[in-house]
Write an enzyme that holds these catalytic residues in place. Structure first.
Site, PDB file in Angstrom:
ATOM      1  N   CYS A   1       0.782  -1.238   0.000  1.00 22.36           N
ATOM      2  CA  CYS A   1       0.000   0.000   0.000  1.00 22.36           C
ATOM      3  C   CYS A   1       0.813   1.288   0.000  1.00 22.36           C
ATOM      4  O   CYS A   1       0.379   2.308  -0.553  1.00 22.36           O
ATOM      5  CB  CYS A   1      -0.926   0.041   1.231  1.00 22.36           C
TER       6      CYS A   1
ATOM      7  N   HIS B   1       0.142   6.989 -16.250  1.00 15.72           N
ATOM      8  CA  HIS B   1       1.196   6.135 -15.685  1.00 15.72           C
ATOM      9  C   HIS B   1       1.941   5.492 -16.848  1.00 15.72           C
ATOM     10  O   HIS B   1       1.695   4.337 -17.216  1.00 15.72           O
ATOM     11  CB  HIS B   1       0.604   5.070 -14.766  1.00 15.72           C
TER      12      HIS B   1
ATOM     13  N   MET C   1      -7.218   1.100  -8.168  1.00 11.84           N
ATOM     14  CA  MET C   1      -7.032   0.404  -6.900  1.00 11.84           C
ATOM     15  C   MET C   1      -7.242  -1.086  -7.129  1.00 11.84           C
ATOM     16  O   MET C   1      -8.327  -1.519  -7.515  1.00 11.84           O
ATOM     17  CB  MET C   1      -8.039   0.935  -5.871  1.00 11.84           C
TER      18      MET C   1
ATOM     19  N   CYS D   1       1.591   3.824  -3.136  1.00 18.89           N
ATOM     20  CA  CYS D   1       0.573   4.749  -3.654  1.00 18.89           C
ATOM     21  C   CYS D   1       0.060   5.708  -2.578  1.00 18.89           C
ATOM     22  O   CYS D   1      -0.255   6.863  -2.880  1.00 18.89           O
ATOM     23  CB  CYS D   1      -0.602   3.971  -4.235  1.00 18.89           C
ATOM     24  N   HIS D   2      -0.049   5.229  -1.344  1.00 16.70           N
ATOM     25  CA  HIS D   2      -0.706   6.028  -0.308  1.00 16.70           C
ATOM     26  C   HIS D   2       0.258   6.728   0.647  1.00 16.70           C
ATOM     27  O   HIS D   2      -0.166   7.576   1.432  1.00 16.70           O
ATOM     28  CB  HIS D   2      -1.663   5.137   0.501  1.00 16.70           C
TER      29      HIS D   2
ATOM     30  N   HIS E   1       5.447  11.337 -10.760  1.00 14.43           N
ATOM     31  CA  HIS E   1       5.690   9.914 -10.544  1.00 14.43           C
ATOM     32  C   HIS E   1       6.718   9.375 -11.525  1.00 14.43           C
ATOM     33  O   HIS E   1       7.898   9.324 -11.223  1.00 14.43           O
ATOM     34  CB  HIS E   1       4.384   9.129 -10.639  1.00 14.43           C
TER      35      HIS E   1
END
Length: 546
Positions: free
Chosen positions: A50, A372, A91, A53-54, A330
């Protein structure tokens, strides 16, 4: 009293449990119950699945924030459904995909309602204490001591075993499997092609000497608790001299000796965000690329929306140009001339174009939801000339952007086509100068019919639409999730390799497709191929061909 980094990690483990005992006033009333043992287990799952991304502090970036002021109001049942089954916006469904059990999903739903605690910092002294030269430079070969065609080898990440597989692209045989950091995020080759640098998500950086009779790890260092990026110096006169690694935590980058990984310089990336002018502690380093025009690295700082152009010609008097862009930065890559860095600000749904020759922002371009690209894809559009393309996590489209401000000025830095893909949840798109195809994956799409296939388009007839190939079926692996990820060309540009990423207790494979016929050419299987994900061809990676 000074604290060692190892002691600091132990202290962090204790601190992580404190919210169970001394809650803040808000969480004490409404956060669900969780034990110290559950916190320990959940912290490991969060790091592995996780945090990328978070964020370590759960403040979000590509993924949404997961702080208690937001998660507690959602409730455990809602969070369990979201974690378990995912969403079309990128997600993944961790229970439907087989990565987590129903009990683990319940655990994570409760965990993200607790107060996050920051891991310890790590400076030059702490990094240097982890540095290890396994084979001294003087003891290494002075010439290549094997018969492998190194230009056409692949470095393939074996995510859950903490290894990389070095695969011979000519014979399709595994040369060696080497222990590295956990879930290697990226492989980069030195400008000479001799060394391979890999960085794990656990911030373990490994140096592999490809000249040895059998390639082996010759040095390693730990730069933090979480990382994603590494790159090497490529400018003429500086080849193989330096490597640079970027950390998610602590938020900083490190410049190393190229042939030993000795840490030489540590620079924090915490700072003021470009759009809000607010201070951001967790300003993580994402993609890094190396300039072919100057002795410089381009460092993406995710949360602040800054591209740092770092001149490595004098580390004692480090000169840095800071470029403000949209957030959250990113990944990205060069357009075909390698002058312009096409940089995905995926939370802003934009591509920032950085002129690395002039050291300035050339343009910002609106694209679809959560671009992305990986490195993206360069090709010649029959109508618009040189273009670069990105796929999207949050949309089933491909944005095709004009990249020639000289001969095709009217199309430069504009989306000239929006092409329908085969599904959202894409991580990588790829082409090759010798190919007529544009390949796109969708491993994070929650639909198995999409994430187990790849899309391919004819770059000379993009209006024809996308063809969908059943790559996971071709692998014939039996049961499992079998997500297909990352198209990667061989040196000749006539083969495309895909990882078929299955559960860590299931069979996985590498599938090689004939680029011209789009038909299956080879399935590489081996019990040691545990959760293969990214793979990187030496020649194409070294020369920024994509």
């Amino acid at each position: 009293m000074k604290m060692s980094y190892k002691t600091g990690l132990a202290a962090f483990a204790v601190l992580a449990v404190l919210p169970l005992v001394i809650h803040n006033a808000y969480a004490a009333d409404v956060a669900p119950a969780i034990t110290a043992d559950e916190i320990k287990q959940a912290s490991q799952i969060y790091f592995e699945r996780c945090a990328g991304c978070h964020g370590v502090l759960r403040k979000g970036a590509t993924g949404k924030p997961l702080t208690p002021d937001l998660t507690v109001a959602k409730g455990t049942d809602y969070l369990k459904a979201f974690i378990g089954y995912g969403s079309p916006g990128g997600m993944p469904g961790f229970m439907s995909g087989g990565e987590l059990t129903e009990e683990q999903v319940d655990l994570m739903a409760r965990y993200v309602q607790q107060t996050p605690v920051a891991p310890p910092e790590m400076g030059l002294k702490e990094i240097e204490a982890t540095w290890k030269v396994i084979v001294q430079v003087k003891d290494r070969p002075t010439k290549k001591m094997n018969n492998y065609n190194l230009d056409n080898i692949f470095s393939t990440t074996l995510r859950d075993s903490g290894e990389v597989a070095i695969i011979d692209g000519d014979t399709k045989e595994i040369i060696v499997i080497l222990k590295t950091g956990y879930a290697v995020h990226i492989s980069r080759y030195s400008a000479s092609g001799r060394y391979l640098y890999v960085t794990g998500r656990d911030a373990k950086l490994s140096l592999i000497d490809l000249w040895m009779p059998t390639p082996a790890v010759v040095a390693e260092v730990k730069t933090g608790v979480e990382a994603r990026s590494v790159e090497t110096s490529k400018f003429k006169g500086w080849k193989d001299k330096y490597a640079i690694s970027g950390s998610y935590w602590p938020p900083q980058y490190v410049i190393h000796e190229g042939d030993t990984l000795k840490p030489l310089k540590v620079v924090s990336t915490s700072g003021i965000a470009s759009e809000t002018n607010e201070f951001v502690k967790e300003a993580r380093v994402a993609a890094i690329v190396s300039s072919h025009y100057h002795p410089e690295f381009m460092v993406n700082v995710k949360e602040t929306g800054k591209v740092l152009i770092v001149n490595y010609s004098d580390l004692n008097n480090l000169k840095t140009t800071t470029i403000d862009t949209p957030r959250f930065l990113h990944d990205g890559g060069f357009e075909s001339t390698k002058r312009y860095f096409m940089d995905a600000a995926n939370a802003s749904n934009k591509i920032a174009v950085i002129d690395i020759k002039e050291g300035k922002l050339a343009a910002t371009i609106d694209v679809d939801k959560v671009p992305h690209p990986g490195r993206g894809a360069n090709f010649i559009d029959p109508k618009f000339g040189p273009v670069w393309a990105t796929s999207h996590l949050g949309a089933d489209t491909i944005a095709v952007i004009g990249t020639d401000p000289v001969k095709h000025k009217q199309y430069a830095w504009k989306v000239v086509r929006t092409v329908k893909g085969h599904g959202g949840g894409s991580l990588f798109i790829k082409s090759h100068p010798k190919s007529k195809n544009l390949w796109v994956d969708a491993p994070l799409n929650p639909d198995g019919a999409i994430n187990q296939t790849v899309g391919v388009l004819d770059i000379n007839n993009l209006d024809k639409g996308v063809a969908v190939l059943p790559v996971a079926d071709w692998a014939n692996l039996g049961e499992g999730t079998k997500r297909v990820v990352q198209p990667e060309y061989n040196k000749a540009g006539d083969e495309v390799w895909f990882s078929v990423w299955n559960g860590k207790d299931k069979k996985s494979a590498i599938v090689v497709v004939d680029d011209k016929t789009r038909k299956l050419k080879k399935v590489i299987t081996d019990p040691r191929l545990i959760t293969p994900t990214g793979h990187f061809n030496l020649y194409n990676t070294m020369h920024d061909i994509y």
